[in-house]
Design a protein around this motif. Structure first.
Motif, PDB file in Angstrom:
ATOM      1  N   VAL A 188      38.249  68.903 -57.098  1.00  0.00           N
ATOM      2  CA  VAL A 188      39.015  68.118 -58.071  1.00  0.00           C
ATOM      3  C   VAL A 188      39.865  69.034 -58.932  1.00  0.00           C
ATOM      4  O   VAL A 188      41.067  68.825 -59.091  1.00  0.00           O
ATOM      5  CB  VAL A 188      38.086  67.270 -58.961  1.00  0.00           C
ATOM      6  CG1 VAL A 188      38.876  66.534 -60.043  1.00  0.00           C
ATOM      7  CG2 VAL A 188      37.292  66.286 -58.112  1.00  0.00           C
ATOM      8  N   THR A 189      39.245  70.066 -59.525  1.00  0.00           N
ATOM      9  CA  THR A 189      39.979  71.068 -60.289  1.00  0.00           C
ATOM     10  C   THR A 189      39.519  72.452 -59.873  1.00  0.00           C
ATOM     11  O   THR A 189      38.436  72.630 -59.317  1.00  0.00           O
ATOM     12  CB  THR A 189      39.737  70.905 -61.804  1.00  0.00           C
ATOM     13  OG1 THR A 189      38.348  71.134 -62.096  1.00  0.00           O
ATOM     14  CG2 THR A 189      40.125  69.510 -62.266  1.00  0.00           C
ATOM     15  N   GLY A 190      40.343  73.456 -60.157  1.00  0.00           N
ATOM     16  CA  GLY A 190      40.046  74.825 -59.790  1.00  0.00           C
ATOM     17  C   GLY A 190      40.893  75.263 -58.612  1.00  0.00           C
ATOM     18  O   GLY A 190      41.330  74.438 -57.802  1.00  0.00           O
ATOM     19  N   GLU A 191      41.157  76.562 -58.519  1.00  0.00           N
ATOM     20  CA  GLU A 191      41.965  77.077 -57.420  1.00  0.00           C
ATOM     21  C   GLU A 191      41.668  78.551 -57.188  1.00  0.00           C
ATOM     22  O   GLU A 191      41.082  79.225 -58.038  1.00  0.00           O
ATOM     23  CB  GLU A 191      43.458  76.891 -57.723  1.00  0.00           C
ATOM     24  CG  GLU A 191      43.918  77.588 -58.974  1.00  0.00           C
ATOM     25  CD  GLU A 191      45.387  77.314 -59.283  1.00  0.00           C
ATOM     26  OE1 GLU A 191      45.940  78.028 -60.122  1.00  0.00           O
ATOM     27  OE2 GLU A 191      45.959  76.382 -58.691  1.00  0.00           O
ATOM     28  N   GLY A 192      42.076  79.027 -56.026  1.00  0.00           N
ATOM     29  CA  GLY A 192      41.939  80.435 -55.693  1.00  0.00           C
ATOM     30  C   GLY A 192      40.505  80.924 -55.665  1.00  0.00           C
ATOM     31  O   GLY A 192      39.570  80.171 -55.395  1.00  0.00           O
ATOM     32  N   ASP A 193      40.354  82.215 -55.980  1.00  0.00           N
ATOM     33  CA  ASP A 193      39.038  82.834 -55.941  1.00  0.00           C
ATOM     34  C   ASP A 193      38.074  82.197 -56.930  1.00  0.00           C
ATOM     35  O   ASP A 193      36.870  82.125 -56.681  1.00  0.00           O
ATOM     36  CB  ASP A 193      39.147  84.326 -56.228  1.00  0.00           C
ATOM     37  CG  ASP A 193      39.788  85.096 -55.089  1.00  0.00           C
ATOM     38  OD1 ASP A 193      39.833  84.545 -53.968  1.00  0.00           O
ATOM     39  OD2 ASP A 193      40.242  86.229 -55.316  1.00  0.00           O
TER      40      ASP A 193
END
Length: 412
Positions: free
Chosen positions: A81-86
């Motif tokens: 839903v939220t958050g990205e990358g490492d």
């Protein structure tokens, strides 16, 4: 005529098994956040900041038992839903940065209340191999499991597991990976296991388990528990456990690593009405230069284990890259649990761990605070709020850290 009636009756039973089957499931939303920026002496990032929210759960259909035989299918999914990358990847909520789905349970089951046989993809609940449920999708296993209660006060278990999926499979979470490859081997081997549980009428229980992945590793586990009622409001509980893990020659040659260590632990619980206070101790002893195996096989110091990244789970990922000279680590923990209502539990724990290798894995003190609430709005909704703080002496594997996990569930 008799045969025709029998055939028609059998067909009717098969038909009703599907038409009278039941649907069940769970929707969950999980928030995970971690503040640490951990680097080892060789610059390898073991922790790093993590944050993200994912939703998912499972939807299952199970047939009505006919002659004690039933079948079940369960589809699992985890989507970001939220958050990205490492930062998202390190939460382990999804598969890297991507959502995924999995036919996690697909089995035939025979259960006559004394004997149980399950064939196919299933959950497991044993001391060393367990369907850990710390994120969105549980660890799930494919194989055959058998248990029987035919001998009074005893439960006997046998199983063979070909592969597993999930957070602890050591590879892509969405993939089904052989039990040997979970430990980093290049070859495919399944796991055999056998266990016996004793539960007598005088408040004593004990269990013994043996696990083996041929040519890879063997594990012996045992524990015992005594409950001592003092009065109608007060009781004491004493527990001990221990296990040893040892690698085989083929695994050592294949991975250029050795597994050779053991855990021992003890715990005393004092319960007065709704309050339980526990004192616990766990000790890891290993040969210098050897590593410990992956989380998948339950190498957690359960008595001093925390809720997020392993308060005391120092057996989970010791020296996966560069085996060190540590030969022991010890954890002591005091916890208090209070049942506020039938559906609400409060928890606080404080763990202190020391080792003899400050260059790799420093001493650390860990605080756990948690609230578990059920029956929110209605009986199908529950919430778990968990906070963990690490106060570490150094900047190695354990580092100063704040971790948060919140899980909202709707079960139906």
């Amino acid at each position: 005529m008799c045969c025709q009636l029998t055939t028609n009756s059998y067909a009717a039973d098969i038909g009703s098994a599907f038409t009278e089957g039941t649907f069940s499931g769970e929707l969950r939303s999980v928030l995970y956040a971690r503040s640490a920026e951990g680097l080892s002496g060789d610059g390898v990032t073991y922790l790093g900041k993590a944050n993200g929210v994912a939703v998912g759960g499972f939807f299952a259909y199970e047939t009505k038992p006919v002659n004690n035989i039933s079948a079940k299918l369960a589809l699992y999914t985890a989507q970001p839903v939220t958050g990205e990358g490492d930062k998202l990847s390190r939460t382990n909520l999804v598969n890297g940065e991507d959502g995924y789905s999995n036919l996690g349970q697909a089995f035939l089951k025979y259960d006559d209340s004394v004997n149980s046989l399950i064939i196919g993809r299933q959950e497991m609940s044993t001391p060393i191999v367990n369907s850990d449920d710390a994120r969105v999708i549980k660890d799930l296993f494919s194989g055959v499991s058998l248990s029987t209660k035919r001998v009074p006060n005893h439960t006997f278990n046998l199983f063979y597991l070909k592969e597993m999926s999930g957070l602890d499979n050591g590879n892509e979470k969405k993939d089904w990976v052989s039990m040997s490859k979970v430990l980093g081997a290049s070859y495919d081997k399944g796991m055999f296991g056998a266990g016996v549980k004793h539960h007598s009428l005088n408040n004593v229980s004990a269990q013994f388990w043996y696990y083996q992945i041929p040519e890879t590793v063997s594990i012996i586990y045992a524990d015992a528990k005594l409950n001592q009622p003092i009065s109608s409001d007060y009781s004491l509980t004493y527990e001990i456990h221990g296990w040893k893990s040892k690698s085989k020659e083929r695994y050592e040659n294949d991975t250029n690593s050795v597994v050779d260590y053991n855990f021992t632990g003890a715990r005393v619980s004092s319960q007065y009405k709704n309050l339980t206070v526990q004192l616990a101790f766990d000790h890891l002893r290993k040969k210098a230069g050897t590593k410990t195996i992956h989380e998948a096989h339950g190498n957690f110091a359960e008595y001093t284990y925390g809720f997020l990244l392993g308060s005391g789970a120092y057996g989970a990922a010791l020296a996966p890259v560069n085996p060190n000279d540590m030969t022991f680590m010890t954890a002591s923990k005091v916890t208090a649990q209070y049942q506020l209502t039938d559906d609400t539990n409060l928890y606080m724990g404080y763990m202190m761990a020391t080792s003899n290798d400050s260059q790799y894995q420093s001493d650390v003190n860990i605080l756990d605070i948690a609230v578990f609430m059920g029956n929110i709005i209605n009986k199908n909704i529950s919430l778990a709020l968990i906070y963990e703080n690490w106060d570490a002496d150094g900047n190695n594997f354990f580092v100063d850290n704040n971790l948060v996990r919140a899980t909202l569930k709707y079960s139906f």
